[in-house]
Design an enzyme around this catalytic site. Structure first.
Site, PDB file in Angstrom:
ATOM      1  N   TYR A   1      16.557  44.773  37.244  1.00 54.42           N
ATOM      2  CA  TYR A   1      15.545  45.451  36.424  1.00 54.42           C
ATOM      3  C   TYR A   1      16.246  46.244  35.333  1.00 54.42           C
ATOM      4  O   TYR A   1      17.357  46.727  35.531  1.00 54.42           O
ATOM      5  CB  TYR A   1      14.696  46.384  37.290  1.00 54.42           C
ATOM      6  CG  TYR A   1      13.737  45.671  38.234  1.00 54.42           C
ATOM      7  CD1 TYR A   1      12.402  45.515  37.896  1.00 54.42           C
ATOM      8  CD2 TYR A   1      14.172  45.164  39.447  1.00 54.42           C
ATOM      9  CE1 TYR A   1      11.513  44.866  38.753  1.00 54.42           C
ATOM     10  CE2 TYR A   1      13.292  44.516  40.307  1.00 54.42           C
ATOM     11  CZ  TYR A   1      11.962  44.377  39.958  1.00 54.42           C
ATOM     12  OH  TYR A   1      11.093  43.738  40.807  1.00 54.42           O
ATOM     13  N   GLU A   2      15.563  46.393  34.191  1.00 60.60           N
ATOM     14  CA  GLU A   2      16.220  47.036  33.048  1.00 60.60           C
ATOM     15  C   GLU A   2      16.489  48.526  33.286  1.00 60.60           C
ATOM     16  O   GLU A   2      17.226  49.146  32.543  1.00 60.60           O
ATOM     17  CB  GLU A   2      15.423  46.818  31.764  1.00 60.60           C
ATOM     18  CG  GLU A   2      14.049  47.439  31.772  1.00 60.60           C
ATOM     19  CD  GLU A   2      13.183  46.939  30.624  1.00 60.60           C
ATOM     20  OE1 GLU A   2      13.560  45.966  29.950  1.00 60.60           O
ATOM     21  OE2 GLU A   2      12.121  47.539  30.391  1.00 60.60           O
ATOM     22  N   SER A   3      15.896  49.073  34.334  1.00 64.02           N
ATOM     23  CA  SER A   3      16.206  50.454  34.695  1.00 64.02           C
ATOM     24  C   SER A   3      17.614  50.574  35.284  1.00 64.02           C
ATOM     25  O   SER A   3      18.044  51.674  35.616  1.00 64.02           O
ATOM     26  CB  SER A   3      15.177  50.947  35.716  1.00 64.02           C
ATOM     27  OG  SER A   3      15.048  50.011  36.773  1.00 64.02           O
ATOM     28  N   GLY A   4      18.344  49.458  35.405  1.00 65.54           N
ATOM     29  CA  GLY A   4      19.744  49.523  35.847  1.00 65.54           C
ATOM     30  C   GLY A   4      19.963  49.174  37.306  1.00 65.54           C
ATOM     31  O   GLY A   4      21.073  49.308  37.813  1.00 65.54           O
TER      32      GLY A   4
END
Lengths: 240, 266
Positions: free
Chosen positions: A59-62
């Site tokens: 996920y782009e939240s890392g």
């Protein structure tokens, strides 16, 4: 649609469920997948619970290798961080992991998609004076260009399937699969025009054409999607 | 060394009318309490910067604090669109809102350049997109070594960056963990910075995946328990998902929005 099976517990299969199950099946076990919020996240989590337990969710939240035990509320859900193999900053996720082409599948939603597979999540209408201001690009432009293949999941309506998008948020140049509530579309290898390659059970070519803003063509020998198995449907309904 | 001061004093000292202000937090540790304090103090003409402007930016915009928004994704995470942001862009209510729009990869690299003391960042991005056409701060650049066509974006150096973290010690060293987002880059890129924290402790201890912002790299620290509500602070508070859903209805209507802000924030 007529995919309903009167014996299916919890009621007949809805078009959205057919779409999510079809998308989940495209995610082969062991691959790495950059997951957008909404329908992509639902499908990716369904894949992990059915045929692809080793699917790597990013996920782009890392959060890399997230294994959420329930459907995350957003890309920032704490459950993603707590179950991930590692959590990295946003600079790192885009620069070290996405940009070099390390991630195999990019999985996106769309407000509009056009004949040539360009995606809009920015505005409906004119950019300077929009009819509807949408959330915007987020990670999509670079997910679309850096992942080795892209899956777009979007409901098929004349409003969403347009001849030309109002704004080009993302361009997909590599392999692309578009999965809708009616069927599956893929680009023609020569022209890149999206063509229908499969219909879901009960959906018709006529209906798909009515819900497409361009003169939609279908490949010869149009396939029919296998209806959801009981295991797929149960897993999906337990997710939501 | 950062001083530990009450939140109202910190905002009064650091945030001025006309400033560029980044309240960062990537769907976790969102500095709501600080945003509400900015609204209460009536700051105006702010250039608001954020990768993922969400509810607190919807509130700042709807209350007329912002002149401009620099961003990459403006929505209600997991729910839908931001109606005050939408109303400002579409109808200039309560005032016109200029926008400068990027992708996440572009925005995060702008912070990295800012934190690194460089004038710009380079990335492979924006190719063929409308953003490259419409956004002045996206420019092509040729690699001097390979000749590859890449994209340059200018550094972001906010006048003030504000982030929320789990803990600080009494000397103002800050520790945060879980999804750490772009908070470190935002603080290091800024001229002045404020960190609000759930808890002030005597000593920081080890936490898996935690990062530390040393006291001498921060201007001010404020104790703001539940300061990220309705977002969450891992280990302290959970996301109030019902509120995110409720905000969709509250924020659709100008009067309902204004009444809610009067009752809950002002």
């Amino acid at each position: 649609m007529s995919a309903e099976n009167p014996l299916t517990p919890g009621g007949p299969v809805t078009p959205d469920e057919m779409m999510t199950v079809t998308a989940a099946r495209r995610l082969r076990d062991g691959r790495s997948c950059f997951v957008g919020i909404g329908l992509p996240s639902t499908a990716a989590n369904l894949a992990r619970r059915t045929h692809a337990p080793e699917l790597v969710l990013i996920y782009e939240s890392g959060t890399i290798g997230a294994k959420p035990d329930r459907l995350p509320l957003s890309i920032g859900d704490g459950n993603l961080a707590e179950t991930a193999d590692t959590v990295v900053g946003v600079a790192e996720i885009f620069n070290y992991w996405l940009q070099p082409g390390r991630i195999e599948v990019g999985f996106l939603g769309a407000a509009q998609i056009d004949r040539y597979g360009r995606v809009n999540t920015t505005v409906i209408g004119d950019y300077a004076d929009p009819e509807v201001r949408l959330p915007g690009a987020g990670g999509a432009p670079e997910i679309a260009s850096a992942c080795r293949e892209v899956i777009v999941i979007v409901r098929q309506t004349p409003r969403s399937f347009v001849e030309r998008v109002d704004f080009v948020t993302s361009v997909i140049r590599g392999p692309l699969t578009v999965i809708t509530d009616l069927g599956v579309l893929e680009p023609d290898p020569e022209t890149r025009e999206l063509r229908l390659t499969a219909l879901h059970p009960g959906a018709t070519l006529e209906e798909a054409r009515e819900k497409t803003g361009w003169d939609l063509s279908a490949v010869p020998g149009l396939a029919v999607t296998e209806p959801p198995t009981e295991a797929e449907l149960t897993a999906l309904r337990n997710l939501e | 060394m950062a001083r530990v001061v009450p939140l109202a004093d910190a905002v009064a000292e650091l945030v001025r009318d006309g400033d560029s202000v980044a309240l960062e937090g990537f769907t976790h540790l969102i500095p709501f309490a600080a945003g509400h304090e900015i609204i209460r103090q009536g700051r105006r003409d702010l250039t608001l910067i954020r990768m993922t402007p969400d509810l607190v930016y919807d509130q700042l915009i709807g209350m007329g604090c912002a002149r401009k928004l620099v961003f990459s994704w403006g929505g209600n995470p997991g729910v839908g669109s931001l109606h005050r942001f939408r109303d400002a862009v579409q109808n200039s209510w309560p005032r016109p809102l200029e926008i400068e729009e990027h992708s996440h990869a572009g925005m995060v690299n702008r912070y990295v350049a800012g934190a690194s003391g460089l004038p710009f960042a380079v990335l492979r991005g924006y190719a063929g997109t409308g953003l490259a056409e419409h956004t002045e701060t996206v420019k092509p650049i040729t690699c001097p070594f390979t000749g590859e066509e890449l994209t340059a974006v200018p550094a972001l150096n906010p006048d003030v960056s504000i982030v929320h973290a789990q803990r600080a010690d009494r000397r103002g060293n800050v520790q945060l963990w879980g999804i750490t987002g772009v908070q470190k880059e935002a603080v290091l890129a800024a001229r002045r910075s404020l960190v609000t924290v759930e808890e002030v402790v005597d000593e920081l201890d080890d936490r898996r995946g935690a990062i530390v912002l040393p006291s001498w790299a921060i201007s001010l620290v404020s104790h703001a328990p539940r300061g990220s509500h309705p977002s969450y602070s891992l280990g302290y508070t959970v996301r109030d998902n019902d509120f995110y859903v409720a905000w969709d209805a509250i924020s659709r209507d100008r009067d309902a929005f204004t009444a809610w802000m009067r009752e809950h924030v002002l």
